[in-house]
Design a protein around this motif. Structure first.
Motif, PDB file in Angstrom:
ATOM      1  N   ASP A  76       0.863  -1.178   0.000  1.00 36.57           N
ATOM      2  CA  ASP A  76       0.000   0.000   0.000  1.00 36.57           C
ATOM      3  C   ASP A  76       0.899   1.227   0.000  1.00 36.57           C
ATOM      4  OD1 ASP A  76      -2.115   1.727   0.110  1.00 36.57           O
ATOM      5  OD2 ASP A  76      -2.735   1.194   2.142  1.00 36.57           O
ATOM      6  N   LEU A  79       1.243   7.891  -2.356  1.00 34.11           N
ATOM      7  CA  LEU A  79       1.422   8.527  -3.657  1.00 34.11           C
ATOM      8  C   LEU A  79       1.281  10.038  -3.563  1.00 34.11           C
ATOM      9  CD1 LEU A  79      -0.822   6.055  -5.661  1.00 34.11           C
ATOM     10  CD2 LEU A  79       1.670   6.127  -5.643  1.00 34.11           C
ATOM     11  N   TRP A  91      -2.694   7.311   0.339  1.00 32.08           N
ATOM     12  CA  TRP A  91      -2.343   5.906   0.205  1.00 32.08           C
ATOM     13  C   TRP A  91      -3.108   5.313  -0.961  1.00 32.08           C
ATOM     14  CZ3 TRP A  91       1.621   3.934   2.770  1.00 32.08           C
ATOM     15  CH2 TRP A  91       2.042   4.570   3.929  1.00 32.08           C
ATOM     16  N   LYS A  92      -2.510   4.344  -1.611  1.00 33.65           N
ATOM     17  CA  LYS A  92      -3.164   3.648  -2.725  1.00 33.65           C
ATOM     18  C   LYS A  92      -4.523   3.106  -2.278  1.00 33.65           C
ATOM     19  CE  LYS A  92      -2.563  -0.302  -5.829  1.00 33.65           C
ATOM     20  NZ  LYS A  92      -1.678  -1.411  -6.207  1.00 33.65           N
ATOM     21  N   SER A  93      -4.597   2.562  -1.067  1.00 34.10           N
ATOM     22  CA  SER A  93      -5.856   2.012  -0.557  1.00 34.10           C
ATOM     23  C   SER A  93      -6.939   3.085  -0.449  1.00 34.10           C
ATOM     24  CB  SER A  93      -5.646   1.341   0.803  1.00 34.10           C
ATOM     25  OG  SER A  93      -5.143   2.269   1.750  1.00 34.10           O
ATOM     26  N   GLN A  96      -8.187   3.766  -4.017  1.00 38.44           N
ATOM     27  CA  GLN A  96      -9.014   2.676  -4.534  1.00 38.44           C
ATOM     28  C   GLN A  96     -10.490   2.896  -4.212  1.00 38.44           C
ATOM     29  OE1 GLN A  96      -6.780  -0.536  -2.639  1.00 38.44           O
ATOM     30  NE2 GLN A  96      -6.377  -1.418  -4.650  1.00 38.44           N
ATOM     31  N   ALA A 143       2.768   7.808  -9.384  1.00 39.08           N
ATOM     32  CA  ALA A 143       1.337   7.945  -9.118  1.00 39.08           C
ATOM     33  C   ALA A 143       0.516   7.717 -10.385  1.00 39.08           C
ATOM     34  CB  ALA A 143       1.035   9.323  -8.539  1.00 39.08           C
ATOM     35  N   VAL A 146       0.247   3.998 -10.999  1.00 40.66           N
ATOM     36  CA  VAL A 146      -0.685   3.351 -10.063  1.00 40.66           C
ATOM     37  C   VAL A 146      -2.115   3.764 -10.356  1.00 40.66           C
ATOM     38  CG1 VAL A 146      -1.360   3.175  -7.630  1.00 40.66           C
ATOM     39  CG2 VAL A 146       1.058   3.060  -8.265  1.00 40.66           C
ATOM     40  N   LEU A 150      -5.347   1.441 -11.181  1.00 36.13           N
ATOM     41  CA  LEU A 150      -6.624   1.535 -10.466  1.00 36.13           C
ATOM     42  C   LEU A 150      -7.779   1.788 -11.427  1.00 36.13           C
ATOM     43  CD1 LEU A 150      -5.585   3.618  -7.312  1.00 36.13           C
ATOM     44  CD2 LEU A 150      -6.042   1.156  -7.454  1.00 36.13           C
TER      45      LEU A 150
END
Length: 159
Positions: A76, A79, A91-93, A96, A143, A146, A150
């Motif tokens: 996780d 970014l 955070w990536k989470s 999402q 980023a 990612v 996503l």
């Protein structure tokens, strides 16, 4: 962990203690820090002893730091990206959870910034040791990658 980067005993103690409190097993910690599980248990007990004696103090900042380390170890990543309101970190989470249009908006803003950057061609060159004048550009590039992943996941879910 690379062998040429030695971790101090204090950091190992603190890391093992906090990461164990976050649910990592002795075996997981041993694998991550490349030490035997028995040493992990010794390090945790040592840090607990230092906390009790007042030799070490643990606060919210320490706990938050090690929680971030755990998140990153689990994939996780944090970014840096751009929106119409400026630069942001998440955070990536967290990203999402956004819907497709919101993701597309920050993806496009970040990609447009990179496309307009005259230093774009230098991002292919490894960063210099010490100070990287293109650190922000590299973070935005990461980023964008990612965010693209996503968006692809959102697209698959929508079908």
């Amino acid at each position: 962990m690379p062998h040429d980067e030695e971790i101090s005993e204090e950091i190992l103690e603190e890391g093992c203690y906090h990461l164990s409190k976050l649910g990592l097993s002795d075996e997981q910690l041993a694998a991550h820090f490349e030490v035997p599980p028995e040493r992990v248990r010794t390090l945790i007990r040592s840090y607990e002893s230092k906390l009790k004696s007042g030799e070490a103090v643990s606060g919210e900042i320490d706990s938050a730091f090690w929680e971030d380390v755990k998140k990153e170890a689990e994939g996780d990543v944090k970014l840096t990206f751009l929106s119409e309101k400026g630069f942001h970190h998440a955070w990536k989470s967290e990203l999402q959870k956004l819907d497709g249009p919101a993701l597309m908006s920050i993806y496009e803003s970040s990609k447009d910034f990179l496309s307009a950057d005259p230093n774009q061609k230098f991002l292919e060159v490894p960063p210099p040791k010490g100070y990287d004048p293109l650190a922000m550009d590299r973070e935005l590039r990461k980023a964008v990658e990612v965010l693209g992943e996503l968006l692809a996941e959102k697209w698959k879910e929508a079908k």
